[in-house]
Design an enzyme around this catalytic site. Sequence first.
Site, mmCIF file in Angstrom:
data_model
loop_
_atom_site.group_PDB
_atom_site.id
_atom_site.type_symbol
_atom_site.label_atom_id
_atom_site.label_comp_id
_atom_site.label_asym_id
_atom_site.label_seq_id
_atom_site.Cartn_x
_atom_site.Cartn_y
_atom_site.Cartn_z
ATOM 1 N N LYS A 34 0.852 -1.189 0.000
ATOM 2 C CA LYS A 34 0.000 0.000 0.000
ATOM 3 C C LYS A 34 0.888 1.239 0.000
ATOM 4 O O LYS A 34 1.741 1.407 0.870
ATOM 5 C CB LYS A 34 -0.924 0.028 1.218
ATOM 6 N N LEU A 62 -5.066 6.862 -2.084
ATOM 7 C CA LEU A 62 -5.129 8.320 -2.157
ATOM 8 C C LEU A 62 -6.463 8.879 -1.676
ATOM 9 O O LEU A 62 -6.605 10.091 -1.519
ATOM 10 C CB LEU A 62 -4.851 8.793 -3.590
ATOM 11 N N LYS A 63 -7.464 8.030 -1.505
ATOM 12 C CA LYS A 63 -8.767 8.436 -0.945
ATOM 13 C C LYS A 63 -9.335 9.664 -1.654
ATOM 14 O O LYS A 63 -9.650 10.691 -1.018
ATOM 15 C CB LYS A 63 -8.649 8.715 0.552
ATOM 16 N N LEU A 64 -9.524 9.577 -2.956
ATOM 17 C CA LEU A 64 -10.021 10.722 -3.710
ATOM 18 C C LEU A 64 -11.406 11.150 -3.221
ATOM 19 O O LEU A 64 -12.263 10.318 -2.937
ATOM 20 C CB LEU A 64 -10.082 10.397 -5.203
ATOM 21 N N ASN A 69 -16.473 15.154 -11.852
ATOM 22 C CA ASN A 69 -15.658 15.317 -13.053
ATOM 23 C C ASN A 69 -14.167 15.238 -12.741
ATOM 24 O O ASN A 69 -13.393 14.601 -13.476
ATOM 25 C CB ASN A 69 -15.978 16.659 -13.724
ATOM 26 N N THR A 70 -13.759 15.855 -11.646
ATOM 27 C CA THR A 70 -12.349 15.834 -11.248
ATOM 28 C C THR A 70 -11.906 14.430 -10.863
ATOM 29 O O THR A 70 -10.809 13.982 -11.230
ATOM 30 C CB THR A 70 -12.113 16.802 -10.069
ATOM 31 N N ARG A 186 -3.574 -5.467 14.131
ATOM 32 C CA ARG A 186 -2.408 -5.510 15.007
ATOM 33 C C ARG A 186 -2.224 -6.918 15.553
ATOM 34 O O ARG A 186 -3.191 -7.525 16.022
ATOM 35 C CB ARG A 186 -2.582 -4.544 16.195
ATOM 36 N N GLN A 195 -5.019 3.978 15.885
ATOM 37 C CA GLN A 195 -6.202 3.252 15.455
ATOM 38 C C GLN A 195 -7.139 3.053 16.643
ATOM 39 O O GLN A 195 -6.728 2.582 17.695
ATOM 40 C CB GLN A 195 -5.813 1.879 14.878
ATOM 41 N N ARG A 216 2.894 -0.391 10.706
ATOM 42 C CA ARG A 216 3.979 -0.281 11.682
ATOM 43 C C ARG A 216 4.415 -1.589 12.344
ATOM 44 O O ARG A 216 5.614 -1.762 12.590
ATOM 45 C CB ARG A 216 3.604 0.766 12.739
#
EC number: 4.1.1.23
Length: 237
Positions: A34, A62-64, A69-70, A186, A195, A216
């Site tokens: 990721k 990237l969580k757009l 349109n963008t 975890r 978290q 991590r």
Amino acid sequence: MQENRPVIALDFPEFSDVKDFLEKFDPSEKLYIKLGMELFYTAGPQVVYYVKSLGHSVFLDLKLHDIPNTVESSMRVLARLGVDMVNVHAAGGVEMMVAAKRGLEAGTPIGRQRPKLIAVTQLTSTSEEIMQNDQKIMTSLEESVINYAQKTAQAGLDGVVCSAHEVEKIKAATSKEFICLTPGIRPEGASKGDQKRVMTPKEARTIGSDYIVVGRPITQAKDPVSAYHAIKEEWNQ
């Protein structure tokens, strides 16, 4: 179908950190990586090309979240990078998610499979108190997550990012084939970090998660390779 490899979150600030980390592994071992915002904003597409050149799978996280349109135009570009999975925020709405899928399909080169497209429901760092006080969503956290999952399925996406605690109810509200990718994983005894809603790999497998994301506990381990293999073994029990 459950992915047998834990997805490793390489939340590093520099491209060189990615190279150093991946060089620890045997070249014959193909990982699922990721890549997040900080790294992509620093290194750009070259970090994706590098990881893919080694034969690894890539989830570009990237969580757009923008106007339809963008997002559609952006997904058309991301599809050309050869990534295996991308995501958006479900809060952007059905129209935005439909546009995201349309852009992804348009940008995928002929002969290649479209990257999987999933949506973020509520971040695993979000508590019910945060959701109600800051977002002014006056339902339970679980109800909000399930609503976002149903909207994601309605838009024709492949699945969602969610806490493992919500997997069973999400699949009941959508379908068994609907992908549930779960961060906040975890190993037993590890720190929860930032978290709020966590689970062990074995618990996530039992409850029906399709993909788990671990950062991590692997990347900051004294021996990342051994840590990865231990988590992978627990995930595949």
